[in-house]
Every structure is written in structure tokens, then in C-alpha cells.
Design a protein around this motif. Structure first.
Motif, short mmCIF file in Angstrom:
data_model
loop_
_atom_site.label_atom_id
_atom_site.label_comp_id
_atom_site.label_asym_id
_atom_site.label_seq_id
_atom_site.Cartn_x
_atom_site.Cartn_y
_atom_site.Cartn_z
N PRO A 108 58.41 56.10 31.94
CA PRO A 108 58.67 57.38 31.31
C PRO A 108 58.33 58.56 32.21
O PRO A 108 58.58 59.72 31.84
CB PRO A 108 57.75 57.36 30.08
N GLY A 109 57.72 58.30 33.36
CA GLY A 109 57.23 59.36 34.22
C GLY A 109 58.27 59.90 35.17
O GLY A 109 59.46 59.52 35.14
N THR A 110 57.82 60.79 36.06
CA THR A 110 58.71 61.41 37.04
C THR A 110 58.51 60.83 38.44
O THR A 110 59.21 61.21 39.38
CB THR A 110 58.47 62.93 37.09
N ASN A 111 57.54 59.92 38.57
CA ASN A 111 57.29 59.24 39.84
C ASN A 111 57.61 57.76 39.71
O ASN A 111 57.79 57.24 38.61
CB ASN A 111 55.82 59.41 40.25
N GLU A 112 57.68 57.06 40.83
CA GLU A 112 57.92 55.62 40.81
C GLU A 112 56.77 54.89 40.13
O GLU A 112 55.61 55.31 40.20
CB GLU A 112 58.09 55.09 42.24
N LEU A 113 57.11 53.80 39.47
CA LEU A 113 56.12 52.92 38.83
C LEU A 113 56.07 51.62 39.62
O LEU A 113 57.09 50.96 39.81
CB LEU A 113 56.54 52.66 37.38
N LEU A 114 54.88 51.27 40.10
CA LEU A 114 54.68 50.03 40.86
C LEU A 114 53.93 49.04 39.99
O LEU A 114 52.85 49.35 39.46
CB LEU A 114 53.89 50.29 42.14
N PHE A 115 54.49 47.84 39.83
CA PHE A 115 53.83 46.86 38.95
C PHE A 115 54.24 45.44 39.32
O PHE A 115 55.25 45.20 40.00
CB PHE A 115 54.19 47.13 37.48
N SER A 116 53.47 44.49 38.82
CA SER A 116 53.84 43.07 38.77
C SER A 116 53.64 42.61 37.33
O SER A 116 52.90 43.23 36.57
CB SER A 116 52.96 42.23 39.71
N ILE A 117 54.30 41.52 36.97
CA ILE A 117 54.18 41.02 35.60
C ILE A 117 54.45 39.52 35.61
O ILE A 117 55.19 39.01 36.47
CB ILE A 117 55.16 41.75 34.65
N GLY A 118 53.83 38.83 34.67
CA GLY A 118 54.06 37.39 34.60
C GLY A 118 53.60 36.80 33.29
O GLY A 118 52.90 37.43 32.50
N GLY A 119 54.02 35.57 33.05
CA GLY A 119 53.64 34.82 31.87
C GLY A 119 52.62 33.75 32.21
O GLY A 119 52.50 33.33 33.36
N HIS A 120 51.91 33.28 31.16
CA HIS A 120 50.84 32.30 31.37
C HIS A 120 50.73 31.37 30.15
O HIS A 120 49.62 31.06 29.72
CB HIS A 120 49.53 33.07 31.58
N PRO A 121 51.86 30.93 29.56
CA PRO A 121 51.76 30.10 28.35
C PRO A 121 51.18 28.73 28.66
O PRO A 121 51.56 28.08 29.63
CB PRO A 121 53.21 30.01 27.87
N ALA A 122 50.27 28.31 27.78
CA ALA A 122 49.60 27.01 27.92
C ALA A 122 50.15 26.05 26.87
O ALA A 122 50.02 26.32 25.66
CB ALA A 122 48.10 27.16 27.77
N PHE A 123 50.75 24.97 27.30
CA PHE A 123 51.36 24.01 26.38
C PHE A 123 50.46 22.78 26.21
O PHE A 123 49.88 22.27 27.18
CB PHE A 123 52.74 23.61 26.88
N ALA A 124 50.35 22.34 24.97
CA ALA A 124 49.46 21.22 24.64
C ALA A 124 49.95 19.93 25.28
O ALA A 124 51.13 19.61 25.23
CB ALA A 124 49.39 21.06 23.12
N VAL A 125 49.02 19.21 25.85
CA VAL A 125 49.29 17.88 26.42
C VAL A 125 48.09 16.99 26.07
O VAL A 125 47.01 17.16 26.61
CB VAL A 125 49.44 17.94 27.95
N PRO A 126 48.25 16.05 25.12
CA PRO A 126 49.49 15.73 24.39
C PRO A 126 49.61 16.55 23.10
O PRO A 126 48.66 17.19 22.67
CB PRO A 126 49.29 14.25 24.06
N THR A 127 50.81 16.49 22.50
CA THR A 127 51.00 17.04 21.15
C THR A 127 50.83 15.95 20.09
O THR A 127 50.79 16.24 18.91
CB THR A 127 52.40 17.66 21.00
N ASN A 128 50.73 14.72 20.54
CA ASN A 128 50.61 13.57 19.65
C ASN A 128 49.29 12.86 19.97
O ASN A 128 49.04 12.47 21.12
CB ASN A 128 51.80 12.62 19.87
N GLU A 129 48.44 12.68 18.98
CA GLU A 129 47.11 12.12 19.21
C GLU A 129 47.16 10.68 19.71
O GLU A 129 46.17 10.15 20.23
CB GLU A 129 46.28 12.19 17.94
N LYS A 130 48.31 10.02 19.58
CA LYS A 130 48.43 8.64 20.06
C LYS A 130 48.69 8.57 21.56
O LYS A 130 48.64 7.49 22.16
CB LYS A 130 49.56 7.93 19.31
N LEU A 131 48.98 9.72 22.18
CA LEU A 131 49.28 9.76 23.61
C LEU A 131 48.11 10.39 24.36
O LEU A 131 47.21 10.97 23.78
CB LEU A 131 50.56 10.56 23.86
N ASN A 132 48.15 10.27 25.69
CA ASN A 132 47.14 10.93 26.51
C ASN A 132 47.81 11.70 27.63
O ASN A 132 49.03 11.66 27.80
CB ASN A 132 46.11 9.93 27.04
N TYR A 133 47.01 12.41 28.39
CA TYR A 133 47.53 13.33 29.41
C TYR A 133 48.43 12.61 30.42
O TYR A 133 49.48 13.13 30.82
CB TYR A 133 46.35 13.98 30.13
#
Length: 288
Positions: A130-155
Motif C-alpha cells: 500500500p506504500g509509495t516505496n518498494e516492499l522487500l519480503f520473503s514468504i513461505g509455508g510450514h504445514p506439518a502433516f501427521a505420520v502416521p494418521t492411522n494408529e496401526k501404522l508407524n513412521y
């Protein structure tokens, strides 16, 4: 908290950090997301902004001034304005404030737009200047997915399947920074078996990944997920030591290299957004 739901999935989000905190299959009851156990890692899916990873000496230089930022920036610890658009869509908004301007001298608007469609959840990062000068940035995601989702399985029953890469060249981390040394993981049939030991020396960091979809599968049943991340030039894969999750991290930006001069304008992967400009990227996860 905000809750989204359709015929296939239920998802929950916190206004703090605009963080996805659960993603549950209505068919099986399985939560595809890590449960945030603080004994290992007390987060779920933080947004990384305005930097990804660590800064050299925790500082950066801009226009002759020195500023300090924590690893992965400050957005994940800030309260966003939350707006539920419908049963299946929500938008979270964060603007610059007095505290942010002390450590990051830029005007910005950051929006996270989540949407459920069928068995897919998408997350769009939108950055507006929204400004009048350049905007310098980085951005990223960090989603953590369950391993396992089933208690009968292992990593060790799980593996990551890459849609384009046959082997993986990754950069080694040197004291939270990106080193110059690389190593190669040779895969069989585009697949990387998951083991806890894989992450004992921190994340696997990629600068030249060809894949734009990585699937989390197992050797015992047909359930899993596909994670898509077109136009993110960097990628990280990580898990806390001996924790039952894997983070799939699409990045536009990367931690400082060991030889970086600390000038923000020279930071690897930095995005320069002109005045009144806007920028978007989307990652999505499809559950099966």
C-alpha cells in the motif's frame, strides 16, 4: 477459531498467525495435520513472513540501518483479522503496525485465503504494497502433516513420492544458515522413505527441485495426501527429532547463506514488490 467444512473435510484455523490447525477427513475421521504436541513442536502450519529461515546474526541491513528479526519472521506470532466468507472459505489479514515497523520498515498487507473444494484445501498468500516505496519480503509455508494418521501404522511405513525428481540434491544447514555444501539422495522410483534419522541434522533444503507435487503415501493402504506448490522456487522438508510428522515447506525466499552480506536487497530469493503492487502464490493439499 474459525471452522470450515464441506462434504469431505473439516478444517480449523486460529486467528493467531492465521494458522491451519486441523484437517480432518469426514470419511475416516483421520486428522491429516500434526496435533501440535509441544513436547516436540508446538505449532501446526505457521506462515513464514517477512523472512524465511534465519538471518545471519539475527539481523539484516536496509538503507544504512540494522534491524533484528526472529527466525521465520513475526507473522506467525501476530493476531490476524479473521473473516469467514462462507462455510468453505476464510480470509485472514495482517497489516503493518507500530511494533512491526520497528523491526521491518515497510508498509504491507498480508492475506491468507483458505478454501475447501472437494477433498482439497488451498492456501493463497497475497501480499499487497500500500506504500509509495518498494516492499522487500520473503514468504513461505510450514504445514506439518501427521505420520502416521492411522494408529496401526508407524513412521517407517510412509514415504514421499516426487512427481518429477528422480534424485534430490539438498543444501546442508550450517548453524541455522545455508551452507555451500550439498549432498544427494538417490531415490528409487521417485520415492523417499521416511525415517526419523533423516532429519537428525535439521531440514533438507532444496533450491533446484523440479517437482511441484509431493505425495505422502504408505505401504499398507491407499490413504495419503498430495501437496502441490507451483511457483515456489525453494523447498524444505523437516521434522522435529523423533516426532511423528513431516513438514512440507514451500518457500519464496530462504535462510541467509553463510557468506551473505546481510543487506536485505541482496538476500537470496528476496521479492521486490513495487508501490501499489500485489503478489500471490498458492499451495494446496488433496487428501485421499
Amino acid at each position: 477459531m474459525i471452522f470450515l467444512e464441506n462434504e469431505h473435510l473439516k478444517a480449523s484455523f486460529s486467528s493467531k498467525g492465521a494458522e491451519l490447525q486441523s484437517l480432518v477427513s469426514k470419511a475416516t475421521g483421520a486428522n491429516y495435520l500434526w496435533d501440535g504436541n509441544p513436547e516436540y513442536w508446538g505449532k501446526f502450519s505457521p506462515v513464514l513472513f517477512p523472512v524465511v529461515g534465519a538471518l545471519k546474526n539475527g539481523t539484516y541491513l536496509f538503507e544504512g540501518n540494522e534491524y533484528k528479526l526472529p527466525r521465520h519472521g513475526f507473522a506467525r506470532d501476530n493476531e490476524f483479522k479473521a473473516e469467514k466468507i462462507s462455510d468453505t472459505e476464510a480470509v485472514f489479514t495482517l497489516n503493518q503496525n507500530e511494533e512491526a515497523l520497528k523491526v521491518y520498515p515497510f508498509n504491507f498487507t498480508l492475506k491468507l485465503h483458505y478454501k475447501l473444494i472437494g477433498t482439497n484445501l488451498s492456501c493463497t498468500y497475497a501480499v499487497l504494497n500500500p506504500g509509495t516505496n518498494e516492499l522487500l519480503f520473503s514468504i513461505g509455508g510450514h504445514p506439518a502433516f501427521a505420520v502416521p494418521t492411522n494408529e496401526k501404522l508407524n513412521y517407517n511405513d510412509y514415504f514421499l513420492e516426487f512427481n518429477k525428481d528422480e534424485n534430490l540434491t539438498y543444501y546442508k544447514i550450517n548453524g541455522d544458515l545455508i551452507g555451500d555444501e550439498t549432498d544427494v539422495i538417490y531415490m528409487n522410483n521417485h520415492s523417499l522413505p521416511l525415517t526419523h534419522q533423516l532429519f537428525y541434522k535439521d531440514a533438507l533444503v532444496f533450491k533446484t527441485l523440479k517437482s511441484d507435487t509431493i505425495s505422502l503415501k504408505n505401504t499398507n493402504n491407499a490413504h495419503g495426501l498430495s501437496f502441490s506448490f507451483k511457483d515456489f522456487p525453494f523447498f524444505g522438508i523437516w521434522a522435529a527429532k523423533d516426532a511423528d510428522f513431516v513438514c512440507l515447506e514451500p518457500w519464496c525466499g530462504i535462510a541467509d547463506g553463510i557468506n551473505h552480506n546481510q543487506e536485505l536487497k541482496d538476500k537470496e530469493g528476496i521479492i521486490v514488490l513495487p508501490a501499489k503492487g500485489n503478489w500471490e502464490r498458492t499451495w494446496s493439499v488433496t487428501c485421499f
